[in-house]
Design an enzyme around this catalytic site. Structure first.
Site, PDB file in Angstrom:
ATOM      1  N   ARG A   1     -12.426  -9.754  -1.470  1.00 20.54           N
ATOM      2  CA  ARG A   1     -12.203  -8.830  -0.120  1.00 20.54           C
ATOM      3  C   ARG A   1     -11.766  -7.415  -0.701  1.00 20.54           C
ATOM      4  O   ARG A   1     -11.009  -7.263  -1.614  1.00 20.54           O
ATOM      5  CB  ARG A   1     -11.090  -9.689   0.443  1.00 20.54           C
ATOM      6  CG  ARG A   1     -10.582  -8.803   1.847  1.00 20.54           C
ATOM      7  CD  ARG A   1      -9.402  -7.930   1.791  1.00 20.54           C
ATOM      8  NE  ARG A   1      -9.001  -7.160   2.991  1.00 20.54           N
ATOM      9  CZ  ARG A   1      -8.178  -6.377   3.277  1.00 20.54           C
ATOM     10  NH1 ARG A   1      -7.706  -5.717   1.997  1.00 20.54           N
ATOM     11  NH2 ARG A   1      -7.828  -5.884   4.577  1.00 20.54           N
ATOM     12  N   VAL A   2     -12.277  -6.570   0.296  1.00 22.80           N
ATOM     13  CA  VAL A   2     -11.875  -5.117  -0.162  1.00 22.80           C
ATOM     14  C   VAL A   2     -11.650  -4.407   1.318  1.00 22.80           C
ATOM     15  O   VAL A   2     -12.285  -4.899   2.413  1.00 22.80           O
ATOM     16  CB  VAL A   2     -13.344  -4.209  -0.803  1.00 22.80           C
ATOM     17  CG1 VAL A   2     -12.842  -2.632  -0.712  1.00 22.80           C
ATOM     18  CG2 VAL A   2     -13.631  -4.748  -2.095  1.00 22.80           C
ATOM     19  N   GLY A   3     -10.388  -3.767   1.267  1.00 20.71           N
ATOM     20  CA  GLY A   3      -9.929  -3.226   2.325  1.00 20.71           C
ATOM     21  C   GLY A   3     -10.459  -1.838   2.772  1.00 20.71           C
ATOM     22  O   GLY A   3     -11.148  -1.434   2.175  1.00 20.71           O
ATOM     23  N   ASP A   4      -9.581  -1.142   3.561  1.00 15.84           N
ATOM     24  CA  ASP A   4      -9.888   0.143   3.912  1.00 15.84           C
ATOM     25  C   ASP A   4      -9.671   1.398   2.701  1.00 15.84           C
ATOM     26  O   ASP A   4     -10.241   2.449   2.705  1.00 15.84           O
ATOM     27  CB  ASP A   4      -9.208   0.693   5.216  1.00 15.84           C
ATOM     28  CG  ASP A   4      -7.825   0.577   4.900  1.00 15.84           C
ATOM     29  OD1 ASP A   4      -7.332  -0.424   4.436  1.00 15.84           O
ATOM     30  OD2 ASP A   4      -6.843   1.538   5.356  1.00 15.84           O
TER      31      ASP A   4
ATOM     32  N   THR B   1      -2.606   3.026   6.606  1.00 16.84           N
ATOM     33  CA  THR B   1      -2.006   1.556   6.155  1.00 16.84           C
ATOM     34  C   THR B   1      -2.072   0.487   7.452  1.00 16.84           C
ATOM     35  O   THR B   1      -2.148   1.064   8.423  1.00 16.84           O
ATOM     36  CB  THR B   1      -0.710   1.711   5.546  1.00 16.84           C
ATOM     37  OG1 THR B   1      -0.029   0.513   5.029  1.00 16.84           O
ATOM     38  CG2 THR B   1       0.544   2.193   6.573  1.00 16.84           C
ATOM     39  N   GLY B   2      -1.877  -0.744   6.953  1.00 21.24           N
ATOM     40  CA  GLY B   2      -1.997  -1.825   7.918  1.00 21.24           C
ATOM     41  C   GLY B   2      -3.441  -2.565   7.582  1.00 21.24           C
ATOM     42  O   GLY B   2      -3.900  -2.574   6.395  1.00 21.24           O
TER      43      GLY B   2
ATOM     44  N   THR C   1       0.727  -1.253   0.027  1.00 24.79           N
ATOM     45  CA  THR C   1       0.039  -0.038  -0.007  1.00 24.79           C
ATOM     46  C   THR C   1       0.902   1.294  -0.186  1.00 24.79           C
ATOM     47  O   THR C   1       1.869   1.176   0.711  1.00 24.79           O
ATOM     48  CB  THR C   1      -0.904  -0.120   1.313  1.00 24.79           C
ATOM     49  OG1 THR C   1      -1.686  -1.149   1.496  1.00 24.79           O
ATOM     50  CG2 THR C   1      -1.750   1.244   1.382  1.00 24.79           C
TER      51      THR C   1
ATOM     52  N   GLY D   1      -6.534  -3.304   7.012  1.00 23.28           N
ATOM     53  CA  GLY D   1      -7.602  -2.774   6.767  1.00 23.28           C
ATOM     54  C   GLY D   1      -9.159  -2.881   7.417  1.00 23.28           C
ATOM     55  O   GLY D   1      -9.829  -1.847   7.756  1.00 23.28           O
TER      56      GLY D   1
END
Ligand code: SD4
Length: 339
Positions: free
Chosen positions: A226-229, A249-250, A198, A252
């Site tokens: 899957r979708v993150g932040d 970052t990290g 990221t 999500g």
């Protein structure tokens, strides 16, 4: 010497002095300025700085900056990244300007520059977010090339190793891993560079306007879909031009849980220094999950306020971020951390 100093000052318009809060903050408030997550931020900042120092717009800076990272085949961001557990690279990105305009894409495949598609979503559609095949269809209609569906050599190796155990177990601070267990270190990663999936970037331009961007391949070996932040406005990225900007970052899932970047900005609105706002937001994750579960994850924020003050905080040791406000100032700083 004096002439050089004068030119530097006039082109950078140093806005004033602030109190030195700690050894990671700056004694001088700078404008323009760009801040990005991780060590890949150094190369990305260079491109962003080129825009900013020529009196360009923060929005252009944060797009062009992270495009450098998306282009790198040595990087876990963009099409060179680790795939999902079915072997496909799926990308998320978001961008936000100084007027609450924002755009994002998620679960996007085979497009080299998701950040630019996100910007097109912002500028050319009545929507904020497009996902999956719809996002890809829009990108192609806008003239983006549909790239070959092919893993980079490093990603292929990483995926093959991962398949042996087939276990979803992210390693803190290390995204390209040997089967998720210990660092996989191809030559390009020897100095730790490019080892993150990221990049988030926030900038303040010469006019005093803020913008932000975030682009990612998400979590390696994630479930398909899957979708993150990162593409979620308010979670992975938030900009309020009256107050400041923040990017995460990290892990999500835990950033989404507490609307992380929006929280950082709201805390800055209450008068907190960017570093304190990031710290309080990380503390909220500990409150939500409990300290024991937090030992298994990493979450980090960077923030920039309207005055050009910078801050960062992470849950765990190992996060760093890149700050650039001059041709000869583009530095990697270690973030403070809670655990
Ligand atoms: C995600 N926040 O998709 C991203 C991953 C990340 O360093 O930032 N990794 O959850």
């Amino acid at each position: 010497m004096q002439r050089r100093k004068f030119l530097q000052l006039s082109s950078l318009s140093v806005a004033g002095l602030s109190i030195k809060k700690n050894n990671l903050s700056f004694t001088e408030i700078r404008k323009p300025i760009v801040v990005a997550t991780w060590d890949a931020g150094i190369a990305a900042n260079k491109a962003a700085w080129n825009v900013l120092k020529n009196n360009g717009r923060a929005l252009d800076a944060v797009e062009q900056g992270v495009m450098v990272t998306e282009s790198s085949q040595n990087c876990c961001v963009g099409l060179g990244a680790n795939p999902d557990r079915d072997g496909f690279v799926t990308l998320d990105a978001s961008i936000m300007d100084e007027n609450f305009n924002c755009g994002s894409v998620a679960f996007l495949e085979r497009i080299k520059h998701p950040i630019s598609v996100a910007r097109k979503v912002m500028e050319k559609t009545p929507h904020v977010m497009l996902v999956g095949s719809g996002a890809q269809q829009f990108a192609v209609a806008e003239g983006f090339t549909l790239e070959e569906q092919k893993l980079s050599d490093d990603a292929k190796k990483s995926y093959e190793n991962w398949l042996k155990k087939n276990e979803y177990k992210p390693v803190i601070n290390i995204e390209r891993t040997e089967g998720g267990h210990g660092p996989f270190a191809p030559a390009q990663l020897e100095n730790g560079e490019w080892n993150h999936d990221t990049i988030g970037m926030i900038a303040l331009d010469v006019k005093g306007n803020l913008s932000g961007s975030c682009t990612t391949s998400g979590a390696g070996f994630k479930m398909r879909g899957r979708v993150g932040d990162s593409p979620i406005i308010g979670a992975g990225l938030f900009v309020d031009n009256e107050v400041g900007a923040a990017v995460a970052t990290g892990q999500g899932e835990d950033v989404i849980r507490i609307a992380g970047s929006h929280t950082v900005v709201e805390l800055m609105r209450q008068g907190l220094h960017p570093e304190d706002a990031c710290k309080k937001t990380v503390e909220r994750i500990i409150k939500a999950k409990g300290i024991e579960k937090c030992k298994q994850i990493q979450v980090c924020f960077i923030a920039l306020n309207k005055k050009g003050e910078v801050g960062a905080y992470a849950l765990q040791k190992g996060f760093n971020y890149s700050v650039c406000y001059a041709d000869d100032y583009n530095k990697l700083l270690d973030s403070k951390f809670l655990i």
